[in-house]
Design a protein around this motif. Sequence first.
Motif, PDB file in Angstrom:
ATOM      1  N   LEU A   1       0.815  -1.400   0.047  1.00 22.29           N
ATOM      2  CA  LEU A   1       0.069  -0.081   0.027  1.00 22.29           C
ATOM      3  C   LEU A   1       0.941   1.267  -0.065  1.00 22.29           C
ATOM      4  O   LEU A   1       0.377   2.301  -0.669  1.00 22.29           O
ATOM      5  CB  LEU A   1      -1.073   0.020   1.223  1.00 22.29           C
ATOM      6  CG  LEU A   1      -2.254  -0.926   1.011  1.00 22.29           C
ATOM      7  CD1 LEU A   1      -2.979  -1.302   2.312  1.00 22.29           C
ATOM      8  CD2 LEU A   1      -2.889  -0.550   0.052  1.00 22.29           C
ATOM      9  N   PRO A   2       2.148   1.289   0.723  1.00 21.32           N
ATOM     10  CA  PRO A   2       2.640   2.542   0.700  1.00 21.32           C
ATOM     11  C   PRO A   2       3.224   2.885  -0.895  1.00 21.32           C
ATOM     12  O   PRO A   2       3.356   3.883  -1.242  1.00 21.32           O
ATOM     13  CB  PRO A   2       3.809   2.377   1.560  1.00 21.32           C
ATOM     14  CG  PRO A   2       3.430   1.241   2.687  1.00 21.32           C
ATOM     15  CD  PRO A   2       2.237   0.185   1.729  1.00 21.32           C
ATOM     16  N   ARG A   3       3.679   1.781  -1.369  1.00 17.61           N
ATOM     17  CA  ARG A   3       4.188   1.919  -2.929  1.00 17.61           C
ATOM     18  C   ARG A   3       2.887   2.557  -3.793  1.00 17.61           C
ATOM     19  O   ARG A   3       3.109   3.367  -4.699  1.00 17.61           O
ATOM     20  CB  ARG A   3       4.745   0.723  -3.104  1.00 17.61           C
ATOM     21  CG  ARG A   3       5.321   0.501  -4.652  1.00 17.61           C
ATOM     22  CD  ARG A   3       6.208  -0.518  -4.637  1.00 17.61           C
ATOM     23  NE  ARG A   3       7.205  -0.680  -6.049  1.00 17.61           N
ATOM     24  CZ  ARG A   3       6.645  -1.371  -6.965  1.00 17.61           C
ATOM     25  NH1 ARG A   3       5.620  -2.423  -7.017  1.00 17.61           N
ATOM     26  NH2 ARG A   3       7.316  -1.503  -8.067  1.00 17.61           N
ATOM     27  N   LEU A   4       1.883   1.641  -3.672  1.00 16.49           N
ATOM     28  CA  LEU A   4       0.767   2.322  -4.408  1.00 16.49           C
ATOM     29  C   LEU A   4       0.138   3.618  -4.228  1.00 16.49           C
ATOM     30  O   LEU A   4       0.007   4.452  -5.077  1.00 16.49           O
ATOM     31  CB  LEU A   4      -0.287   1.200  -4.419  1.00 16.49           C
ATOM     32  CG  LEU A   4      -1.659   1.577  -5.193  1.00 16.49           C
ATOM     33  CD1 LEU A   4      -1.401   1.726  -6.776  1.00 16.49           C
ATOM     34  CD2 LEU A   4      -2.882   0.277  -4.980  1.00 16.49           C
ATOM     35  N   THR A   5       0.331   3.848  -2.871  1.00 17.09           N
ATOM     36  CA  THR A   5      -0.466   5.228  -2.603  1.00 17.09           C
ATOM     37  C   THR A   5       0.788   6.249  -2.800  1.00 17.09           C
ATOM     38  O   THR A   5       0.530   7.318  -3.454  1.00 17.09           O
ATOM     39  CB  THR A   5      -0.462   5.260  -1.033  1.00 17.09           C
ATOM     40  OG1 THR A   5      -1.376   4.132  -0.664  1.00 17.09           O
ATOM     41  CG2 THR A   5      -0.916   6.533  -0.540  1.00 17.09           C
ATOM     42  N   ALA A   6       1.887   5.978  -2.843  1.00 18.48           N
ATOM     43  CA  ALA A   6       3.306   7.024  -3.292  1.00 18.48           C
ATOM     44  C   ALA A   6       2.909   7.114  -5.126  1.00 18.48           C
ATOM     45  O   ALA A   6       3.107   8.231  -5.414  1.00 18.48           O
ATOM     46  CB  ALA A   6       4.422   6.433  -3.025  1.00 18.48           C
ATOM     47  N   ALA A   7       2.445   6.062  -5.726  1.00 14.70           N
ATOM     48  CA  ALA A   7       2.453   6.175  -6.980  1.00 14.70           C
ATOM     49  C   ALA A   7       1.128   7.076  -7.584  1.00 14.70           C
ATOM     50  O   ALA A   7       1.308   7.853  -8.258  1.00 14.70           O
ATOM     51  CB  ALA A   7       2.426   4.715  -7.633  1.00 14.70           C
ATOM     52  N   VAL A   8       0.071   6.830  -6.656  1.00 17.79           N
ATOM     53  CA  VAL A   8      -1.267   7.455  -7.060  1.00 17.79           C
ATOM     54  C   VAL A   8      -0.715   9.067  -6.745  1.00 17.79           C
ATOM     55  O   VAL A   8      -1.468  10.027  -7.423  1.00 17.79           O
ATOM     56  CB  VAL A   8      -2.323   6.989  -6.010  1.00 17.79           C
ATOM     57  CG1 VAL A   8      -3.584   7.943  -5.959  1.00 17.79           C
ATOM     58  CG2 VAL A   8      -2.668   5.694  -6.561  1.00 17.79           C
ATOM     59  N   ASP A   9      -0.228   9.290  -5.457  1.00 19.32           N
ATOM     60  CA  ASP A   9       0.401  10.676  -5.068  1.00 19.32           C
ATOM     61  C   ASP A   9       1.175  11.290  -6.328  1.00 19.32           C
ATOM     62  O   ASP A   9       0.817  12.447  -6.370  1.00 19.32           O
ATOM     63  CB  ASP A   9       1.102  10.418  -3.804  1.00 19.32           C
ATOM     64  CG  ASP A   9       1.518  11.982  -3.101  1.00 19.32           C
ATOM     65  OD1 ASP A   9       0.390  12.469  -2.413  1.00 19.32           O
ATOM     66  OD2 ASP A   9       2.465  12.170  -3.216  1.00 19.32           O
ATOM     67  N   ARG A  10       2.144  10.718  -6.539  1.00 19.28           N
ATOM     68  CA  ARG A  10       3.162  11.072  -7.551  1.00 19.28           C
ATOM     69  C   ARG A  10       2.124  11.456  -8.799  1.00 19.28           C
ATOM     70  O   ARG A  10       2.433  12.191  -9.561  1.00 19.28           O
ATOM     71  CB  ARG A  10       4.064  10.170  -8.083  1.00 19.28           C
ATOM     72  CG  ARG A  10       5.303  10.214  -7.320  1.00 19.28           C
ATOM     73  CD  ARG A  10       6.500   9.319  -8.105  1.00 19.28           C
ATOM     74  NE  ARG A  10       6.160   8.152  -8.588  1.00 19.28           N
ATOM     75  CZ  ARG A  10       6.174   6.832  -7.903  1.00 19.28           C
ATOM     76  NH1 ARG A  10       6.472   7.119  -6.429  1.00 19.28           N
ATOM     77  NH2 ARG A  10       5.810   5.757  -8.145  1.00 19.28           N
ATOM     78  N   ALA A  11       1.160  10.701  -9.222  1.00 18.50           N
ATOM     79  CA  ALA A  11       0.291  11.078 -10.403  1.00 18.50           C
ATOM     80  C   ALA A  11      -0.461  12.147 -10.218  1.00 18.50           C
ATOM     81  O   ALA A  11      -1.607  12.458 -11.036  1.00 18.50           O
ATOM     82  CB  ALA A  11      -0.527   9.658 -10.756  1.00 18.50           C
ATOM     83  N   GLY A  12      -0.379  12.798  -9.030  1.00 15.64           N
ATOM     84  CA  GLY A  12      -0.944  14.097  -8.934  1.00 15.64           C
ATOM     85  C   GLY A  12      -2.438  14.069  -8.262  1.00 15.64           C
ATOM     86  O   GLY A  12      -3.099  14.881  -7.921  1.00 15.64           O
TER      87      GLY A  12
ATOM     88  N   ILE B   1      -1.270   4.496   5.141  1.00 19.13           N
ATOM     89  CA  ILE B   1      -1.714   5.376   3.926  1.00 19.13           C
ATOM     90  C   ILE B   1      -0.902   6.707   4.052  1.00 19.13           C
ATOM     91  O   ILE B   1      -0.226   7.152   3.299  1.00 19.13           O
ATOM     92  CB  ILE B   1      -3.025   5.370   3.666  1.00 19.13           C
ATOM     93  CG1 ILE B   1      -3.901   4.000   3.674  1.00 19.13           C
ATOM     94  CG2 ILE B   1      -3.209   6.191   2.386  1.00 19.13           C
ATOM     95  CD1 ILE B   1      -3.401   3.138   2.455  1.00 19.13           C
ATOM     96  N   GLU B   2      -1.276   7.318   5.128  1.00 20.36           N
ATOM     97  CA  GLU B   2      -0.907   8.606   5.269  1.00 20.36           C
ATOM     98  C   GLU B   2       0.643   8.991   4.980  1.00 20.36           C
ATOM     99  O   GLU B   2       0.851  10.091   4.584  1.00 20.36           O
ATOM    100  CB  GLU B   2      -1.371   9.199   6.653  1.00 20.36           C
ATOM    101  CG  GLU B   2      -1.839  10.559   6.621  1.00 20.36           C
ATOM    102  CD  GLU B   2      -2.630  10.858   8.047  1.00 20.36           C
ATOM    103  OE1 GLU B   2      -3.593  11.461   7.976  1.00 20.36           O
ATOM    104  OE2 GLU B   2      -2.234  10.424   9.215  1.00 20.36           O
ATOM    105  N   PRO B   3       1.601   7.979   5.651  1.00 20.35           N
ATOM    106  CA  PRO B   3       2.804   8.388   5.392  1.00 20.35           C
ATOM    107  C   PRO B   3       3.370   8.554   3.810  1.00 20.35           C
ATOM    108  O   PRO B   3       4.376   9.283   3.544  1.00 20.35           O
ATOM    109  CB  PRO B   3       3.684   7.253   5.941  1.00 20.35           C
ATOM    110  CG  PRO B   3       2.489   6.823   7.239  1.00 20.35           C
ATOM    111  CD  PRO B   3       1.566   6.801   6.218  1.00 20.35           C
ATOM    112  N   ALA B   4       2.580   7.947   3.330  1.00 20.23           N
ATOM    113  CA  ALA B   4       3.040   8.114   1.705  1.00 20.23           C
ATOM    114  C   ALA B   4       2.593   9.114   0.840  1.00 20.23           C
ATOM    115  O   ALA B   4       2.761   9.294  -0.370  1.00 20.23           O
ATOM    116  CB  ALA B   4       2.738   6.891   1.018  1.00 20.23           C
ATOM    117  N   LEU B   5       1.631  10.129   1.531  1.00 14.64           N
ATOM    118  CA  LEU B   5       0.979  11.186   1.041  1.00 14.64           C
ATOM    119  C   LEU B   5       1.957  12.507   1.185  1.00 14.64           C
ATOM    120  O   LEU B   5       2.569  12.948   2.312  1.00 14.64           O
ATOM    121  CB  LEU B   5      -0.372  11.697   1.539  1.00 14.64           C
ATOM    122  CG  LEU B   5      -1.385  10.228   1.506  1.00 14.64           C
ATOM    123  CD1 LEU B   5      -2.430  10.823   2.206  1.00 14.64           C
ATOM    124  CD2 LEU B   5      -1.533  10.045   0.124  1.00 14.64           C
ATOM    125  N   THR B   6       2.003  13.226  -0.063  1.00 11.93           N
ATOM    126  CA  THR B   6       2.832  14.523   0.074  1.00 11.93           C
ATOM    127  C   THR B   6       1.751  15.688   0.024  1.00 11.93           C
ATOM    128  O   THR B   6       1.700  16.735   0.467  1.00 11.93           O
ATOM    129  CB  THR B   6       3.601  14.772  -1.165  1.00 11.93           C
ATOM    130  OG1 THR B   6       2.893  14.674  -2.512  1.00 11.93           O
ATOM    131  CG2 THR B   6       4.825  13.711  -1.180  1.00 11.93           C
TER     132      THR B   6
END
Lengths: 275, 275
Positions: free
Chosen positions: A222-233, A267-272
């Motif tokens: 989940l951290p990896r997927l969440t970071a990817a979704v976050d990177r996608a804006g 989830i939260e730690p992967a969000l910018t």
Amino acid sequence: VSRLSLNQITTQHWSLREAVEGCAEAGIGRIAVTREKVGEPGLSEAVRMLGDAGLEVTSLHVGGRFPAATAAERRERRDDNRRAVDEAAELGAPVLSLLAGPSPDRDLDAARGMVEDGIAELIPYAAERAVTLGIEPLHPTFAGDRSVVVTLGEANDLLDRLDSPAVGVTIDAYHVWWDPALLPQVERAAGRIAGYHVDDWPVPNDCPFLSRAMMGDGIIDLPRLTAAVDRAGYAGPIEVEIFNDEIWRQPGRRVLGLVKERYREWIEPALTAAG
Amino acid sequence: VSRLSLNQITTQHWSLREAVEGCAEAGIGRIAVTREKVGEPGLSEAVRMLGDAGLEVTSLHVGGRFPAATAAERRERRDDNRRAVDEAAELGAPVLSLLAGPSPDRDLDAARGMVEDGIAELIPYAAERAVTLGIEPLHPTFAGDRSVVVTLGEANDLLDRLDSPAVGVTIDAYHVWWDPALLPQVERAAGRIAGYHVDDWPVPNDCPFLSRAMMGDGIIDLPRLTAAVDRAGYAGPIEVEIFNDEIWRQPGRRVLGLVKERYREWIEPALTAAG
């Protein structure tokens, strides 16, 4: 809990009122509602209840189910989907989740064509009412009875062809995690992600419909997927949507406590973006 | 019944001897055997039994399960896979079916790397013994506990990189039918199809491990897939491999009768090659 939204499917045995009160008590400011639960008190009462509680409605679940054997049935679905758009607008839900629906027969290509035609036909109606359609690819284990749209790549292809800001893709971890093309397809969805759902895939998982796990209780990164979704804006709400008989049998308050705890951990730690 | 091979998993409660006798009685000249069932009488006795009956062994099920948390475990798997190749050679089975295996943790990419490394390492050993390795992508519903290789596209990518005639792909209808990229990927597999398995996906199918259906009892467009495999030039055996508790409980003779009937109805008409 920044950006967390409770999809009320997670507390399936709660009425809308109970879910609204439960969110208020747990300090969760967002909720995704289902047409069934909203229908119980009736739409206007539901709108009043959600407004009084100051809850933000992040999406309405669910429209779609486009493929059908006859033109008459397809017209019925179209009419029902327009009603769903109206309900989303009335509820102030920015997104109507779309389930593609299964094929009425062995011809998956034809069914996929009906999904595309159905969404294309719904777009102007949704756009006029400022409702975004969120097509959600389901895990291929549901390809036979729930959705012929089963990969993020397929949803992205659909979006390319539909070419409208009124339609986006809803990414649900449970449905997409297995895909070898996952990260490139998340990147490709940038700018058209209509929603992000979190949950987990337990191991073993022999009966996947009602065994969806709480975040952290399965093997999804989940951290990896969440970071990817976050990177996608994507900076919108993150829904916790868990179909699980065992979780449904637990007291809703305890479930909400666990949802918050696991959201903060996984989830939260992967969000910018604060959202 | 031209090209039909009974994968003995379909008659799970039969011993190897019962399966051999059942095939003879039903006029089925080919069988795919499992290591477990072959192990019961022992390899040499199994070889004798199969030879006496004049049965052609089409494949041995199953090697693989490459990903593991430690190097020591991966070495154990390697050794076991070499034994499986030896067994296939001894049985005169041209193909050893490979199950990729699940990931030991949340890192699917790493697990997929271990699958590739494991097959690459096994290739020279298999080639020397004239055994083809057939990597079988499983349905993504098995991604968590049985196989990180879940699409035909992923298997084709693997074959591109491994670039060896000693490895091919086994296409199983149950595992691949849902894929929007199915037909192009079957075409891409031309010349490297190591096996073709037929069965069906029932609707509903909430617990997919033990609910695999007999051909015709589900929604897979078997004539279309069979024609595509045929067009891709595959002229080898076609295995009926059905994991299904209910079918397993039926008398084996009746199951073999049904296998032949459904094979004639759903598979044979789409074949142009006699095999």
